[in-house]
Design a protein around this motif. Sequence first.
Motif, PDB file in Angstrom:
ATOM      1  N   UNK A   1     -13.601 -10.236   4.736  1.00  0.00           N
ATOM      2  CA  UNK A   1     -13.754  -9.347   5.621  1.00  0.00           C
ATOM      3  C   UNK A   1     -12.225  -8.588   5.861  1.00  0.00           C
ATOM      4  N   UNK A   2     -11.189  -9.039   6.005  1.00  0.00           N
ATOM      5  CA  UNK A   2      -9.962  -8.299   6.135  1.00  0.00           C
ATOM      6  C   UNK A   2      -9.609  -7.528   5.222  1.00  0.00           C
TER       7      UNK A   2
ATOM      8  N   UNK B   1      -7.767  -1.982   6.182  1.00  0.00           N
ATOM      9  CA  UNK B   1      -8.160  -3.159   5.052  1.00  0.00           C
ATOM     10  C   UNK B   1      -6.812  -3.659   4.421  1.00  0.00           C
ATOM     11  N   UNK B   2      -6.706  -4.906   4.667  1.00  0.00           N
ATOM     12  CA  UNK B   2      -5.233  -5.443   4.310  1.00  0.00           C
ATOM     13  C   UNK B   2      -5.284  -6.896   3.657  1.00  0.00           C
ATOM     14  N   UNK B   3      -4.509  -7.262   2.918  1.00  0.00           N
ATOM     15  CA  UNK B   3      -4.505  -8.743   2.329  1.00  0.00           C
ATOM     16  C   UNK B   3      -2.835  -9.067   2.170  1.00  0.00           C
TER      17      UNK B   3
ATOM     18  N   UNK C   1       1.909  -7.930   0.131  1.00  0.00           N
ATOM     19  CA  UNK C   1       0.844  -7.359   0.895  1.00  0.00           C
ATOM     20  C   UNK C   1       0.476  -6.133   0.715  1.00  0.00           C
ATOM     21  N   UNK C   2      -0.868  -5.579   0.859  1.00  0.00           N
ATOM     22  CA  UNK C   2      -1.441  -4.208   0.557  1.00  0.00           C
ATOM     23  C   UNK C   2      -2.299  -3.883   1.814  1.00  0.00           C
ATOM     24  N   UNK C   3      -1.943  -2.887   2.332  1.00  0.00           N
ATOM     25  CA  UNK C   3      -2.683  -2.299   3.438  1.00  0.00           C
ATOM     26  C   UNK C   3      -3.175  -0.938   3.374  1.00  0.00           C
TER      27      UNK C   3
END
Length: 292
Positions: A142-143, A170-172, A191-193
């Motif tokens: 979901x994130x 949206x981030x992981x 990290x990618x946001x």
Amino acid sequence: MSKRIATAVAVLGAAGFISGCALEQPSPGCQVQDSDHPWQAAYTLKNPADASKSCGNLKGEMIGVWKFVKDPLTNPTNQFVVRPYGTASRFAYTYEVQEKNEDGTPKVDEDGEPVMEEVTVERIDPEQLTSTSDGQSITAKEAATSGVASLAKAPDENGLCLAEGFTREATVTASEVIHQETDEVLVPAETATYKYNKVEIYSAAQAPGTQLQGEFTYSDGTGCEAEYTMLALWPQVTCKPEAFANPTEENSADRCGEGSGLNPDFDAVCVAGIGPGGAAGCVPNGKAGALK
């Protein structure tokens, strides 16, 4: 003129009115083609100077978009979310190693060529819980998807349906990947946001929710941020085969025309390096709602 000839002329005249529709088709409302098949997006930096930054090298990718209707029976409200490949692709990483025989020696085929196998490493547990800024707990999957935005019920005078007010980026955050044999770091922890500011979907009778444009801010977890504009088209289509080698500005529009599989009414251009495996992909020419 005999009565028979006059009747024939009248019939032909009526047929002309039937075949040549001069009436404007009614608006289909704010339609969005959901991502059972992905969209193709191309990105442009708002500030070209950001190209030297670690977060300034996005060119484009596939994206998923979905429209939902909240409270459809009592108070129907359109909602909209985006899931970029940049978050979805970081859940796992796959690489190849040479298979081994029972005695531990490298396996080869009858031609002496190495026999390879794929190794997939999970970088994020999709069910792992994370906390949002308002204290909610959501899964990693979901994130990786934006929070909901409010989507207009009807297009504006330009045929665009505005989605705005995204409740979450949206981030992981993915772990590093180490080669199981050499201990080489194949991919570092990262990290990618994506923080979406607004998205506008073109929804008209001849192109019902198949082109969009938008703005977002991308950050890579190092403190680097860059602002981008986005153009996207559904479905994701690579340029015609001859476009793979060297898509040029002079003939890029032709390569998304006949033979590409796209709606022939679309005015689309070929952009290098944004499609699957680095292939060239087709996106709207300059704006959402680009039609010939």
